[in-house]
Write a protein that holds these residues in place. Structure first.
Motif, mmCIF file in Angstrom:
data_model
loop_
_atom_site.group_PDB
_atom_site.id
_atom_site.type_symbol
_atom_site.label_atom_id
_atom_site.label_comp_id
_atom_site.label_asym_id
_atom_site.label_seq_id
_atom_site.Cartn_x
_atom_site.Cartn_y
_atom_site.Cartn_z
ATOM 1 N N LYS A 3 -20.041 14.577 53.806
ATOM 2 C CA LYS A 3 -20.981 15.464 52.568
ATOM 3 C C LYS A 3 -20.591 16.219 51.458
ATOM 4 O O LYS A 3 -20.051 17.138 51.620
ATOM 5 C CB LYS A 3 -22.293 15.880 53.158
ATOM 6 N N GLN A 7 -24.397 17.593 47.591
ATOM 7 C CA GLN A 7 -25.302 17.465 49.269
ATOM 8 C C GLN A 7 -25.889 18.206 49.880
ATOM 9 O O GLN A 7 -27.044 18.522 50.324
ATOM 10 C CB GLN A 7 -25.184 16.493 49.631
ATOM 11 N N GLN A 8 -25.449 19.230 50.408
ATOM 12 C CA GLN A 8 -25.224 20.488 51.431
ATOM 13 C C GLN A 8 -25.769 21.199 51.507
ATOM 14 O O GLN A 8 -27.532 22.013 51.963
ATOM 15 C CB GLN A 8 -23.905 20.995 52.360
ATOM 16 N N GLU A 11 -29.281 19.900 50.999
ATOM 17 C CA GLU A 11 -30.025 20.084 52.199
ATOM 18 C C GLU A 11 -30.376 21.446 52.081
ATOM 19 O O GLU A 11 -31.989 21.487 53.232
ATOM 20 C CB GLU A 11 -29.595 19.193 52.974
#
Length: 62
Positions: A3, A7-8, A11
């Protein structure tokens, strides 16, 4: 495939909101959600999701 940092961070932000504010945003379409988050971040002059997360952690009353 790993990722992206983007994206990390997103999240991690979603995890924080779900755990600390009972707000589950994972079911929302990203096309609708991301512009809203980015607008709020622009208002706060924050450029990255991890900085926005830090802001939320430092200001839990928001």
């Amino acid at each position: 495939m790993s990722k992206s940092v983007y994206q990390q961070e997103l999240e991690t932000l979603f995890d924080y909101l779900q755990q600390n504010h009972a707000c589950n945003l994972r079911d929302y379409k990203h096309l609708n959600l991301i512009p809203r988050l980015q607008y709020r971040m622009q208002q706060l002059k924050v450029e990255r999701y991890n900085k926005y997360l830090q802001y939320l952690q430092d200001n839990p009353e928001v």
